[in-house]
Scaffold this motif. Structure first.
Motif, PDB file in Angstrom:
ATOM      1  N   ALA A  85       0.837  -1.208   0.000  1.00  0.00           N
ATOM      2  CA  ALA A  85       0.000   0.000   0.000  1.00  0.00           C
ATOM      3  C   ALA A  85       0.871   1.256   0.000  1.00  0.00           C
ATOM      4  O   ALA A  85       0.616   2.214  -0.751  1.00  0.00           O
ATOM      5  CB  ALA A  85      -0.922  -0.005   1.213  1.00  0.00           C
ATOM      6  N   LEU A 114      -6.455   4.703  -2.155  1.00  0.00           N
ATOM      7  CA  LEU A 114      -5.087   5.237  -2.209  1.00  0.00           C
ATOM      8  C   LEU A 114      -4.896   6.062  -3.488  1.00  0.00           C
ATOM      9  O   LEU A 114      -4.243   7.114  -3.474  1.00  0.00           O
ATOM     10  CB  LEU A 114      -4.066   4.093  -2.156  1.00  0.00           C
ATOM     11  CG  LEU A 114      -4.027   3.336  -0.826  1.00  0.00           C
ATOM     12  CD1 LEU A 114      -3.165   2.090  -0.939  1.00  0.00           C
ATOM     13  CD2 LEU A 114      -3.504   4.238   0.288  1.00  0.00           C
ATOM     14  N   THR A 169      -4.948  -1.176   5.776  1.00  0.00           N
ATOM     15  CA  THR A 169      -4.320  -1.913   4.664  1.00  0.00           C
ATOM     16  C   THR A 169      -4.525  -3.416   4.796  1.00  0.00           C
ATOM     17  O   THR A 169      -4.364  -4.157   3.821  1.00  0.00           O
ATOM     18  CB  THR A 169      -2.812  -1.602   4.610  1.00  0.00           C
ATOM     19  OG1 THR A 169      -2.254  -1.774   5.915  1.00  0.00           O
ATOM     20  CG2 THR A 169      -2.556  -0.183   4.151  1.00  0.00           C
ATOM     21  N   ALA A 206      -7.213  -0.011  -2.848  1.00  0.00           N
ATOM     22  CA  ALA A 206      -6.266   0.509  -3.858  1.00  0.00           C
ATOM     23  C   ALA A 206      -6.819   1.792  -4.481  1.00  0.00           C
ATOM     24  O   ALA A 206      -6.071   2.761  -4.709  1.00  0.00           O
ATOM     25  CB  ALA A 206      -6.015  -0.545  -4.924  1.00  0.00           C
TER      26      ALA A 206
END
Lengths: 562, 250
Positions: free
Chosen positions: A105, A188, A243, A185
């Motif tokens: 991550a 992020l 995460t 994902a």
């Protein structure tokens, strides 16, 4: 002819402007009409994606089978036997997976911030962004397109982990865990996008860099403490980090799926603010993305690593080594100057050196984990880590290969120059194998004879460094070769394999002994011989090709025009 | 470059004509550079319509950095730039309508011809006479024969002309040029200088970086010498300063 088109009211002599969508469509339509591929190119693209997906599924399947065997969920094949000393207290799979997720991550966020993440191409930024139309229509496709990579990466990581670790890996749970991973994902990605819009990456960038380095090392450190203190450091908190939430979903908990809503909200905020992206930011991400694409095309792992990491460097360095020597013969002084210059350049890349050091600890971090401590897996990972360390320590030699005129300034024969370039990588890789195998030994993998054997392999890896650095570049002037993955330049595959081949040859006895668990006496002379071969091969100076040498497919070259 | 006719310069230096001309650019106590490190001294100036300011100075002095910062392509370390009274920000539509700029970029769509590149700019700015505009500029920049050529088939100088042409097929009240004389032959430089001068006389605001003393003396109404210490100069003084640092210029 009158040129007085300038005016203080510029839009007065003009009609309504086109929309971004119309301009984008015009550009693509005209460009597409002139491209060479047509329908066949489309088929080739689809084929490439299908081929890529099949390769991904096969690889993931292999990992899943390995994990399940290691966990005792299937019969254990001979190659997956544990390499750890009896009684060694390994880390639990969940902690390892959580650490892996945290590392990935951080790496994803770091890469996303370095390449944009919202990107256009360089020509698009130049020809479109100056137009007085709403930019959303230009930026939006890049925003959606750039989402594919983090989502695909999440799927590739979470599916095998949830299949391998989940006690009850039902398809529904795997699907939900994958959804959670993809959402994480994309969250992020959204954070990186927001940072791109408003700035403020000054603290986030070093943080992600530090996590990427420290997280894998924490596995080794925890295992060492556990075994030294004969206790267990409580690291269960790791699984509650966001995460790790996909792992919790794989384990049957559903509340972490809330991250999906957070990701959607984050993406919506970024989408609503796309027009706030500055031209400078879009141009910079366009250049960064082009650099990454170029590195992938040239199949240069070192360049790719550089392109994905933060490219900004300070123009000043406090590292100063003496470059002028007064004693001894001219040859001696020149050699010392070259060595000093090589060392200075290497030391002025602290990020590369840290990366090389972390690579030395990765095999040990595998060994510290319960289900990953099998010798074959460690050997394979060790080989890849060694190769990436080789490319990292070869950056100065690679510079010398790309700028031969610098070496030509020295009053030394080419052979001597090449041998001087060998010294620092050889010493560096010898230190690297000492650290790597010493850490493995502390964790109960290998033995003292294996460390000695590895030390003998170190100078051979120095040869591999030079071979990789001075490999011939793909010939961009020759017609591209058609492959299943699309056209690639002539010599690209050969160029890709030069360097990794010698790393493997140099490490072969060490890796065989690591897997087999014994170090016979015969291994030492064999290793020494291979190291000498690697040295000779790596420091060999290729003769430049003559103009008339060779032609396509072995046919005689065309006679030069007079 | 052959000695061209030097058009009459408008009053520049505090006359009553200056007072009535609208202000285009105002840079206040601007410090430019990378990170927190300035590349040159603090700079401040005002550019009005029908004025041309040339930034001159040695290589690496920070002229292009000043230029990019003034038009919001780079973030200033401190200080502000306003274009027509509003902070310089190319995210605003009116900014993009008014400001045309050509830096040392060399980026093209590989599958689009010269004409199609220019068409994107002209049509994107809402021109109703795209063909005519393109014809005029291709003729001026000597690219009529290259109308259907793809960028990779052009020489470096021809690509430079195409970039410059793109700035002229669109409306503009402020033109920002980074070393426009670069890669141009002597004749083209002279024609471009005279054209820029006539556009400035007609009301255009021009901000440029140049190393060519003759180009500067034709085009500029004022000059700023950029270095560790920033100095305001007349075009003649600036031309002399350039000539002394680079005797081969021009």
């Amino acid at each position: 002819m009158s040129y007085s088109t300038s005016t203080s009211e510029p839009a007065a002599a003009h009609g309504p402007t086109l929309s971004a969508k119309e301009i984008r469509r015009y550009t693509f339509k005209v460009g597409l009409a002139r491209s060479e591929g047509g329908i066949m190119e489309l088929i080739s693209e689809i084929y490439t994606y299908v081929f890529g997906a099949v390769v991904l599924i096969v690889m993931s399947g292999a990992i899943i089978v390995g994990l399940r065997h290691s966990l005792g969920l299937g019969s254990e094949p001979a190659w997956s036997a544990s390499a750890l000393a009896p009684g060694f207290a390994s880390l639990e799979p969940l902690q390892a997976s959580a650490t892996l997720m945290l590392t990935l991550a951080a790496a994803l966020l770091s890469v996303q911030m370095n390449i944009g993440p919202i990107a256009m191409t360089v020509p698009q930024t130049f020809w479109w962004l100056g137009l007085p139309v709403r930019r959303r229509g230009f930026i939006q496709p890049g925003f959606f397109r750039s989402m594919i990579w983090p989502a695909a990466g999440a799927v590739a990581v979470v599916v095998p982990l949830s299949l391998g670790i989940g006690a009850d890996s039902s398809p529904a749970l795997v699907a939900l865990a994958t959804l959670c991973g993809a959402a994480l994902a994309l969250l992020l990605y959204g954070i990186a996008g927001w940072v791109q819009i408003v700035g403020g990456e000054r603290w986030l960038r070093p943080l992600t860099g530090a996590v990427t380095v420290i997280a894998p090392l924490s596995l080794v450190a925890t295992a060492l403490i556990n075994n030294a203190e004969k206790t267990r450091v409580d690291m269960s908190w790791l699984q509650y980090l966001p995460t790790s939430w996909p792992l919790l979903v794989a384990d049957g908990q559903l509340w972490p799926l809330l991250v999906t809503a957070v990701a959607v909200a984050m993406l919506a905020v970024v989408y609503a603010n796309l027009e706030r992206l500055s031209s400078a930011s879009l141009k910079s991400s366009a250049v960064a993305s082009a650099y990454v694409a170029g590195s992938v095309l040239s199949m240069d792992a070192s360049e790719l690593s550089r392109s994905l990491s933060n490219g900004s460097r300070s123009g000043h360095s406090w590292i100063r080594l003496p470059l002028v020597f007064h004693r001894g013969t001219l040859t001696r002084r020149s050699v010392l100057t070259m060595l000093s210059a090589h060392l200075t350049m290497q030391l002025r890349q602290p990020a590369t050196l840290v990366r090389v050091l972390v690579l030395a600890a990765i095999p040990a971090s595998l060994a510290s984990v319960q289900f990953l401590g099998n010798a074959t897996l460690i050997a394979v990972v060790l080989y890849f880590c060694a190769h990436f360390a080789v490319t990292g320590l070869g950056s100065v030699a690679r510079f010398a290969a790309g700028n031969p005129s610098v070496d030509a300034l020295m009053p030394l024969p080419a052979k001597t120059v090449r041998r001087v370039h060998y010294v620092i990588p050889a010493v560096g890789m010898t230190l690297w194998v000492i650290i790597c195998f010493a850490l493995l030994h502390v964790l109960g993998v290998g033995s003292w004879p294996l460390i000695i054997l590895a030390v003998l392999a170190g100078p051979g890896l120095g040869g591999a460094t030079l071979r990789a650095a001075f490999r011939p570049t793909p010939d961009w002037n020759m017609p591209a070769v058609a492959t299943a993955m699309g056209p690639i330049p002539t010599g690209a595959i050969r160029s890709f394999l030069i360097g990794p081949d010698l790393t493997l040859i140099s490490l072969l006895p060490v890796l065989i002994c690591l897997i087999s668990g014994v170090v016979p006496l015969l291994a030492f002379p064999i290793q020494l011989a291979l190291t000498l071969i690697a040295y000779a091969w790596g420091t060999k100076v290729r003769k430049p090709k003559k103009k008339g040498d060779g032609g396509i497919f072995g046919l005689p070259a065309a006679a030069p025009k007079r | 470059m052959s000695k061209p006719h030097k058009p009459a310069k408008p009053a520049a230096g505090g006359g009553s004509a200056t007072a009535v001309r609208p202000e285009l650019v105002r840079a206040d106590r601007l410090r430019v550079g990378y990170g927190t490190k300035p590349v040159c001294g603090e700079i401040a100036f005002t550019l009005r319509e029908a004025e041309a300011i040339a930034l001159v100075g040695p290589n690496g002095a920070g002229k292009s950095t000043v230029l990019k910062t003034v038009v919001g392509q780079l973030e200033a370390i401190s200080g502000t730039t306003h274009i027509r009274g509003q902070e310089a920000d190319d995210r605003r539509l009116d900014f993009r309508r008014e400001v045309a700029m050509v830096f040392d970029d060399d980026a093209f769509f590989p599958a689009l011809t010269v004409e199609e590149h220019l068409a994107i700019v002209a049509a994107g700015h809402g021109s109703t006479v795209v063909e005519d505009l393109i014809d005029t500029e291709l003729e001026f920049f000597g690219l009529t024969g290259e109308r259907a050529a793809l960028p990779h088939n052009l020489s470096s100088g021809q690509r430079r002309r195409m970039l410059l042409a793109a700035a002229f097929v669109r409306p503009r009240s402020l033109l920002v040029l980074d070393e426009p004389e670069q890669r141009l032959d002597t004749g083209m430089r002279a024609r471009l200088a005279e054209r820029l001068r006539s556009e400035v006389d007609a009301g255009l605001g021009l901000l440029l970086v140049t190393h060519d003393p003759e180009f500067l003396s034709i085009v500029a109404t004022r000059a700023i010498f950029v270095d560790d210490v920033v100095k305001k100069m007349t075009p003649d003084q600036a031309a002399l300063a350039i000539s002394s640092e680079n005797p081969h210029a021009g």
